[in-house]
Motif scaffolding. Sequence first.
Motif: not given
Length: 190
Positions: A34, A107, A124, A150
Amino acid sequence: MKRLLAACAVAALPLGALAAPVVDFVTNKGTIEVTLDAQKAPKTVANFLAYARAGHYDGTLFHRVIDGFMVQGGGFALQKGELVQKPTRAPIANEADNGLKNSTGTLAMARTSNPDSATSQFFINVADNDFLDHRTKTPQGWGYAVFGKVTRGMDVVQRIAKSRTGYVGGMDDVPLSPVVVQKVIIKSDK
């Protein structure tokens, strides 16, 4: 002199180069990379990195998984077959008004109905969840603060999202086969 050169080197970096820490969630299902957006969500990213540096996320679970919606973790560990909530620091201010959207692969911070209640838990998005986006500075319109995306391992997120879930320890949507965050590694903390 070295400090002056270092300061000049930092000042010469493009805007945003200092705002993109990269972390790996190493899970028992694979690794998720991420990239965090410290430029648009500075308090949220600082909070997340502080928990990561302290080892808070090591051994936690993705404890709430809803396919077609999101996978949530960062708050519970499994001890003797029971879900145990980990202690947290004080809640942080909600930065959902930063322009980032709850789109697939982003996220965001989990929270209660109080907009400023986020601590360590995150999720997520596995779908475009625009109903979670900031609309107004009211309890109903604040939204959920997105603070990263991500950049590798979305296939791992999708695998986690497909986990068979049930009612465990008083909570629903818990994977019946534990999905463990073994470690969060800060790869780049510019």
